[in-house]
Design a protein around this motif. Structure first.
Motif: not given
Length: 205
Positions: A108-126
């Protein structure tokens, strides 16, 4: 990867994420949204940076709050094959790699400067364990990812190249001037010369 520290940007983009969650799952409560907001972190990447490298396991679920990315793989001849574009409001994720925590075949590659809101696998399971609403939201997102994947498969089975192009300019018109011609050709499975002919034909209709 760099983590965003601008409070105004974080507040604005946090609200964008929470509004998106609420739109998908209206039953989710403000208290649950607050729990969710405490778990994700913002990551900023530059154009051409990789959010995910093929062969790696995806550790973070990435929701695009600003920018544009593409997912692609390298075929047996060494050519890049674009399989998806993800802009603001989309999850830029190889879902199977994230859910089962196995190496991805895609980058997965950025085509523009990009901001992500990221959630870890463990946090999602929680989060799933905290509330049925979170589980419902996760199910709805998974269903939408599956729907999009099925639609893409069927576009190559049942549609001609011109139909795939027309669908793109109808349903993804906001991206038309944000992606390069080469990436668009790759995504649609059309040679550059063929796409030029199709565009000329469409323009004269």
């Amino acid at each position: 990867m760099s983590f965003s520290t601008d409070k105004k940007i974080i507040d604005s983009e946090t609200q964008f994420v929470l509004n998106s969650v609420k739109e998908v799952c209206p039953s989710i409560t403000e208290a649950e949204l607050s729990q969710y907001a405490l778990k994700f972190k913002f990551i900023e990447l530059k154009k051409k940076d990789l959010f995910l490298q093929s062969g790696e396991t995806q550790k973070l679920l990435g929701f695009v709050t600003k920018g544009l990315v593409r997912s692609f793989y390298i075929d047996k001849d060494g050519n890049e094959r674009t399989i998806g574009f993800y802009a603001e409001g989309d999850y830029a994720t190889h879902y199977p790699s994230f859910i089962i925590q196995k190496p991805s075949k895609y980058s997965i590659q950025c085509l523009e400067p990009t901001t992500f809101a990221c959630l870890s696998f463990d946090d999602l399971q929680w989060l799933y364990k905290q509330s049925q609403n979170f589980e419902k939201y996760g199910r709805l997102i998974a269903e939408e990812v599956l729907r999009q994947q099925q639609a893409r498969i069927e576009s190559f089975v049942f549609q001609a190249a011109e139909e795939r192009y027309l669908d793109f300019i109808q349903y993804r018109s906001a991206l038309f001037n944000r992606v390069s011609l080469s990436h668009l050709c790759s995504y649609l499975g059309i040679e550059r010369q063929s796409l030029t002919r199709i565009r000329q034909k469409v323009a004269h209709k």
